[in-house]
Motif scaffolding. Structure first.
Motif, PDB file in Angstrom:
ATOM      1  N   MET A   1       0.855  -1.187   0.000  1.00 15.74           N
ATOM      2  CA  MET A   1       0.000   0.000   0.000  1.00 15.74           C
ATOM      3  C   MET A   1       0.894   1.241   0.000  1.00 15.74           C
ATOM      4  SD  MET A   1      -2.756   1.286   2.837  1.00 15.74           S
ATOM      5  CE  MET A   1      -4.110   0.381   2.137  1.00 15.74           C
ATOM      6  N   ASN A   2       0.543   2.224  -0.791  1.00 15.92           N
ATOM      7  CA  ASN A   2       1.282   3.471  -0.820  1.00 15.92           C
ATOM      8  C   ASN A   2       0.914   4.281   0.417  1.00 15.92           C
ATOM      9  OD1 ASN A   2       1.781   6.324  -1.302  1.00 15.92           O
ATOM     10  ND2 ASN A   2       2.464   5.650  -3.320  1.00 15.92           N
ATOM     11  N   THR A   3       1.890   4.463   1.286  1.00 21.22           N
ATOM     12  CA  THR A   3       1.650   5.139   2.554  1.00 21.22           C
ATOM     13  C   THR A   3       1.231   6.584   2.356  1.00 21.22           C
ATOM     14  OG1 THR A   3       3.318   3.710   3.526  1.00 21.22           O
ATOM     15  CG2 THR A   3       2.639   5.582   4.828  1.00 21.22           C
ATOM     16  N   ASP A   4       1.857   7.278   1.400  1.00 22.05           N
ATOM     17  CA  ASP A   4       1.507   8.680   1.152  1.00 22.05           C
ATOM     18  C   ASP A   4       0.041   8.826   0.778  1.00 22.05           C
ATOM     19  OD1 ASP A   4       4.146   9.300   1.617  1.00 22.05           O
ATOM     20  OD2 ASP A   4       4.658   9.607  -0.491  1.00 22.05           O
ATOM     21  N   ILE A   5      -0.425   7.962  -0.115  1.00 23.08           N
ATOM     22  CA  ILE A   5      -1.816   8.026  -0.558  1.00 23.08           C
ATOM     23  C   ILE A   5      -2.763   7.665   0.586  1.00 23.08           C
ATOM     24  CG2 ILE A   5      -3.543   6.987  -2.093  1.00 23.08           C
ATOM     25  CD1 ILE A   5      -1.245   6.752  -4.192  1.00 23.08           C
ATOM     26  N   ALA A   6      -2.418   6.615   1.331  1.00 22.60           N
ATOM     27  CA  ALA A   6      -3.253   6.207   2.472  1.00 22.60           C
ATOM     28  C   ALA A   6      -3.337   7.323   3.503  1.00 22.60           C
ATOM     29  CB  ALA A   6      -2.699   4.930   3.094  1.00 22.60           C
ATOM     30  N   ALA A  61       0.745   5.808  21.514  1.00 26.93           N
ATOM     31  CA  ALA A  61       0.164   4.476  21.296  1.00 26.93           C
ATOM     32  C   ALA A  61       0.207   4.098  19.822  1.00 26.93           C
ATOM     33  CB  ALA A  61      -1.270   4.424  21.818  1.00 26.93           C
ATOM     34  N   ALA A  62      -0.071   5.055  18.948  1.00 27.58           N
ATOM     35  CA  ALA A  62      -0.041   4.780  17.506  1.00 27.58           C
ATOM     36  C   ALA A  62       1.365   4.374  17.073  1.00 27.58           C
ATOM     37  CB  ALA A  62      -0.514   6.002  16.725  1.00 27.58           C
ATOM     38  N   LEU A  63       2.363   5.078  17.570  1.00 26.43           N
ATOM     39  CA  LEU A  63       3.750   4.738  17.225  1.00 26.43           C
ATOM     40  C   LEU A  63       4.141   3.366  17.764  1.00 26.43           C
ATOM     41  CD1 LEU A  63       5.337   8.250  17.773  1.00 26.43           C
ATOM     42  CD2 LEU A  63       5.257   7.006  15.596  1.00 26.43           C
ATOM     43  N   ARG A  64       3.716   3.057  18.982  1.00 30.11           N
ATOM     44  CA  ARG A  64       4.006   1.722  19.535  1.00 30.11           C
ATOM     45  C   ARG A  64       3.345   0.634  18.690  1.00 30.11           C
ATOM     46  NH1 ARG A  64       4.205   4.507  24.388  1.00 30.11           N
ATOM     47  NH2 ARG A  64       1.986   4.409  24.795  1.00 30.11           N
ATOM     48  N   THR A  65       2.141   0.909  18.208  1.00 31.34           N
ATOM     49  CA  THR A  65       1.406  -0.064  17.397  1.00 31.34           C
ATOM     50  C   THR A  65       2.181  -0.468  16.150  1.00 31.34           C
ATOM     51  OG1 THR A  65      -0.730   0.717  18.197  1.00 31.34           O
ATOM     52  CG2 THR A  65      -0.736  -0.450  16.092  1.00 31.34           C
ATOM     53  N   ILE A  66       2.895   0.484  15.541  1.00 29.06           N
ATOM     54  CA  ILE A  66       3.640   0.166  14.316  1.00 29.06           C
ATOM     55  C   ILE A  66       5.070  -0.288  14.612  1.00 29.06           C
ATOM     56  CG2 ILE A  66       2.220   1.697  12.918  1.00 29.06           C
ATOM     57  CD1 ILE A  66       4.785   3.562  12.792  1.00 29.06           C
ATOM     58  N   GLU A 128       4.623   1.774   6.656  1.00 23.16           N
ATOM     59  CA  GLU A 128       4.333   1.031   5.417  1.00 23.16           C
ATOM     60  C   GLU A 128       4.244  -0.469   5.686  1.00 23.16           C
ATOM     61  OE1 GLU A 128       6.011   0.515   0.882  1.00 23.16           O
ATOM     62  OE2 GLU A 128       6.674   2.210   2.085  1.00 23.16           O
ATOM     63  N   ILE A 129       5.173  -0.990   6.466  1.00 29.75           N
ATOM     64  CA  ILE A 129       5.141  -2.411   6.821  1.00 29.75           C
ATOM     65  C   ILE A 129       3.842  -2.749   7.549  1.00 29.75           C
ATOM     66  CG2 ILE A 129       6.197  -4.167   8.319  1.00 29.75           C
ATOM     67  CD1 ILE A 129       8.930  -2.729   7.641  1.00 29.75           C
ATOM     68  N   PHE A 130       3.480  -1.903   8.494  1.00 34.61           N
ATOM     69  CA  PHE A 130       2.239  -2.110   9.259  1.00 34.61           C
ATOM     70  C   PHE A 130       1.027  -2.125   8.332  1.00 34.61           C
ATOM     71  CE2 PHE A 130      -1.457  -0.377  11.464  1.00 34.61           C
ATOM     72  CZ  PHE A 130      -1.582  -1.268  12.512  1.00 34.61           C
ATOM     73  N   LEU A 131       0.950  -1.148   7.444  1.00 34.04           N
ATOM     74  CA  LEU A 131      -0.194  -1.077   6.524  1.00 34.04           C
ATOM     75  C   LEU A 131      -0.250  -2.263   5.579  1.00 34.04           C
ATOM     76  CD1 LEU A 131      -0.147   2.738   5.682  1.00 34.04           C
ATOM     77  CD2 LEU A 131      -1.757   1.519   7.169  1.00 34.04           C
ATOM     78  N   ASN A 132       0.902  -2.703   5.113  1.00 35.70           N
ATOM     79  CA  ASN A 132       0.935  -3.855   4.211  1.00 35.70           C
ATOM     80  C   ASN A 132       0.505  -5.148   4.926  1.00 35.70           C
ATOM     81  OD1 ASN A 132       1.666  -2.476   1.890  1.00 35.70           O
ATOM     82  ND2 ASN A 132       3.841  -2.643   2.336  1.00 35.70           N
ATOM     83  N   GLN A 133       0.808  -5.234   6.214  1.00 31.69           N
ATOM     84  CA  GLN A 133       0.382  -6.407   6.991  1.00 31.69           C
ATOM     85  C   GLN A 133      -1.121  -6.407   7.235  1.00 31.69           C
ATOM     86  OE1 GLN A 133       2.858  -6.096  10.465  1.00 31.69           O
ATOM     87  NE2 GLN A 133       4.556  -7.192   9.508  1.00 31.69           N
TER      88      GLN A 133
END
Length: 135
Positions: A1-6, A61-66, A128-133
């Protein structure tokens, strides 16, 4: 997934609906993306004074999540300069508090900015890794 677009889509939904109505994935994207951009370009005091600072309490929390644990610590320590409750969600209240910061608090934020810039974590890659997963 393109992180910029997401991220742009999440920010568009944020502008349209507000943070509380976003899906969890959009909250994560909006909080991290604006944190990264604002602190990198303007520093913590201006980040907290901007509308991006409305989401500051969600950033650690968001940063820890990724998996960006070190950056999450930096964000949490920056939030802690406001006291145990963290930064107010209300921008006007936050701006008033930021303007009243003393030299010690400003130096703390400057030290956190230095850690932010020196951090070996690549938040964009981790996001990006998180979104792709999640796909």
């Amino acid at each position: 997934m393109n992180t910029d677009i997401a991220a742009q889509k999440a920010l568009d939904r944020l502008a349209k609906s507000g943070f509380e109505k976003l899906a969890d994935s959009d909250k994560l994207l909006a909080a991290i993306w604006t944190f990264e951009a604002e602190v990198a370009n303007r520093g913590f005091a201006r980040y907290f004074s901007s509308s991006a600072g409305d989401m500051a309490c969600h950033v650690p929390a968001a940063l820890r999540t990724i998996g960006a644990v070190g950056m999450a610590e930096i964000a949490a320590e920056a939030n802690d300069v406001f006291g145990t409750g963290g930064p107010p969600k209300n921008r006007k209240e936050r701006r008033t508090l930021v303007r009243a910061f003393g030299d010690g608090t400003r130096k703390t934020l400057e030290a956190l900015e230095a850690r932010f810039y020196e951090s070996p974590e690549d938040v964009d890659d981790l996001l990006e890794i998180f979104l792709n997963q999640k796909q």
